[in-house]
Design a protein around this motif. Structure first.
Motif, PDB file in Angstrom:
ATOM      1  N   GLY A  57       0.586  -1.111   0.025  1.00 29.94           N
ATOM      2  CA  GLY A  57       0.352   0.309   0.206  1.00 29.94           C
ATOM      3  C   GLY A  57       0.910   1.374  -0.332  1.00 29.94           C
ATOM      4  O   GLY A  57       2.148   1.488  -0.764  1.00 29.94           O
ATOM      5  N   VAL A  58       0.536   2.531   0.781  1.00 27.59           N
ATOM      6  CA  VAL A  58       1.230   3.512   1.311  1.00 27.59           C
ATOM      7  C   VAL A  58       2.466   3.365   0.643  1.00 27.59           C
ATOM      8  O   VAL A  58       3.147   2.952   1.264  1.00 27.59           O
ATOM      9  N   GLY A  59       2.944   4.558  -0.202  1.00 29.51           N
ATOM     10  CA  GLY A  59       4.661   4.395  -0.755  1.00 29.51           C
ATOM     11  C   GLY A  59       4.680   4.614  -1.987  1.00 29.51           C
ATOM     12  O   GLY A  59       5.312   5.680  -1.907  1.00 29.51           O
ATOM     13  N   ILE A  60       4.818   4.375  -3.212  1.00 33.49           N
ATOM     14  CA  ILE A  60       4.176   2.934  -2.882  1.00 33.49           C
ATOM     15  C   ILE A  60       4.945   1.262  -2.466  1.00 33.49           C
ATOM     16  O   ILE A  60       5.490   1.798  -3.474  1.00 33.49           O
ATOM     17  N   SER A  61       4.401   0.941  -1.551  1.00 35.35           N
ATOM     18  CA  SER A  61       5.412  -0.369  -1.429  1.00 35.35           C
ATOM     19  C   SER A  61       4.607  -1.978  -1.337  1.00 35.35           C
ATOM     20  O   SER A  61       3.637  -1.616  -1.132  1.00 35.35           O
ATOM     21  N   ILE A  62       5.671  -2.754  -1.209  1.00 31.76           N
ATOM     22  CA  ILE A  62       5.638  -3.619  -1.345  1.00 31.76           C
ATOM     23  C   ILE A  62       6.749  -4.499  -0.253  1.00 31.76           C
ATOM     24  O   ILE A  62       7.816  -4.465  -0.506  1.00 31.76           O
TER      25      ILE A  62
END
Length: 348
Positions: free
Chosen positions: A326-331
């Motif tokens: 999600g926010v970041g956008i990151s995984i």
């Protein structure tokens, strides 16, 4: 990135005391409320009881005390405290330092905060496990957000979705090398505008204009001091980029979907989760393999994975996948070869 000898010993999730029924929202018509609730599956949410002075620190303290008491840990044996949150108790000092004092942990420990959102739990586990060794053998990881501080109640894209929540995870050193933890990270900074609070940081300090209403590109009423979320693009990211990322992670490390006993994913959106399950080819066993609880507690931001796990009771599993996105956008995905711990979900 592989980290061995780091064991998760206990996971405690906690929700605040104020329970809200989304049907009671007076800012929208019954028709709009019914449509949103039906599509999201989120009927109830939990928010901090501000009238009683509840804060995110209170949730952390209760969860931390519970974990220490259940494990009978000597407070002098705890070598570090890490807090992952986007909503710290004060602008400064760090919340981790406040917890060190409130929990009575000795001064010879490290204590720091990390600012992360939806992928915050798996990022936090990476940071905590990176410290674990035979000398620094016990660490407490606190993850949680008072995310409703950044939700504008007139913004129908987010007003019915989020709950505040927190967690405490105890980690310790183990001589057993079967405690093997494999991490993978992906960052898409070019998509950072998909979830953003424009005002309140150094770029745009809070001002009177931060509270002026505007209508965003999706027709939602919002203010610049609160969260803006590009729902369509974000949904596409979750349904396509996230499962591809997980599948590539599994393939690159010779992990098999069929050997994986549990999938604990960030509780972002029930339809996106079902689409991820379809692409992982586990739809037939989804209820058993990939639990979902967003319909009960809403999206609790970085605390969603530990709150999800906290409902499991005793866990004795091999080959467990965690993925925050999600926010970041990151995984950030984590494959745990051996997960044996107790869990508990508390309500403040």
């Amino acid at each position: 990135m592989v980290i061995t000898n780091a064991k998760i010993s206990y996971i405690c999730g906690i929700l605040p005391s104020h329970k809200i029924n989304n049907y009671d929202n007076e800012l929208f018509s019954d028709r709009v409320k019914s449509r949103i609730i039906k599509s999201s599956g989120v009927e109830n949410r939990y928010i901090l009881n501000r009238e009683n002075g509840e804060s995110i620190l209170d949730l952390f303290i209760k969860a931390g005390q519970h974990v220490i008491d259940v494990l009978s840990w000597d407070r002098n044996s705890i070598k570090g405290i890490i807090v992952v949150s986007q909503t710290h108790e004060y602008r400064f000092p760090v919340t981790a330092a406040l917890l060190q004092n409130k929990l009575g942990i000795h001064n010879n420990c490290f204590a720091y905060d990390i600012v992360m959102g939806c992928s915050g739990y798996t990022y936090g586990l990476f940071s905590a496990m990176s410290h674990i060794n035979s000398t620094h053998d016990r660490v407490l990881l606190f993850v949680g957000d008072a995310i409703n501080d950044f939700v504008y109640p007139k913004n129908k894209s987010v007003a019915f979705l989020f709950s505040d929540g927190a967690s405490c995870t105890a980690l310790e050193y183990s001589e057993d090398k079967n405690y093997k933890n494999t991490f993978a990270f992906e960052t898409f900074g070019d998509k950072s505008q998909l979830i953003i609070a424009q005002d309140g940081g150094n770029k745009n300090p809070i001002s009177l204009s931060s509270f002026e209403e505007f209508v965003d590109d999706d027709g939602n009423i919002n203010i610049a001091a609160c969260m803006e979320m590009k729902g369509i693009e974000l949904f596409d990211f979750m349904c396509n980029t996230v499962p591809d990322s997980i599948l590539n992670f599994m393939k690159n490390n010779n992990f098999n979907i069929t050997d994986t006993e549990k999938f604990f994913l960030h509780q972002a959106n029930v339809f996106a989760l079902k689409e991820i399950a379809r692409k992982l080819n586990i739809t037939d066993k989804m209820e058993e393999l990939m639990p979902i609880n967003i319909h009960k507690y809403g999206n609790t931001s970085c605390a969603s994975i530990p709150i999800l796990i906290s409902e499991q009771g005793e866990i004795k599993s091999e080959n467990v996948l965690l993925s925050g996105f999600g926010v970041g956008i990151s995984i950030c995905s984590l494959y745990i070869a051996k997960l044996e711990c107790s869990t508990k979900l508390l309500f403040y």
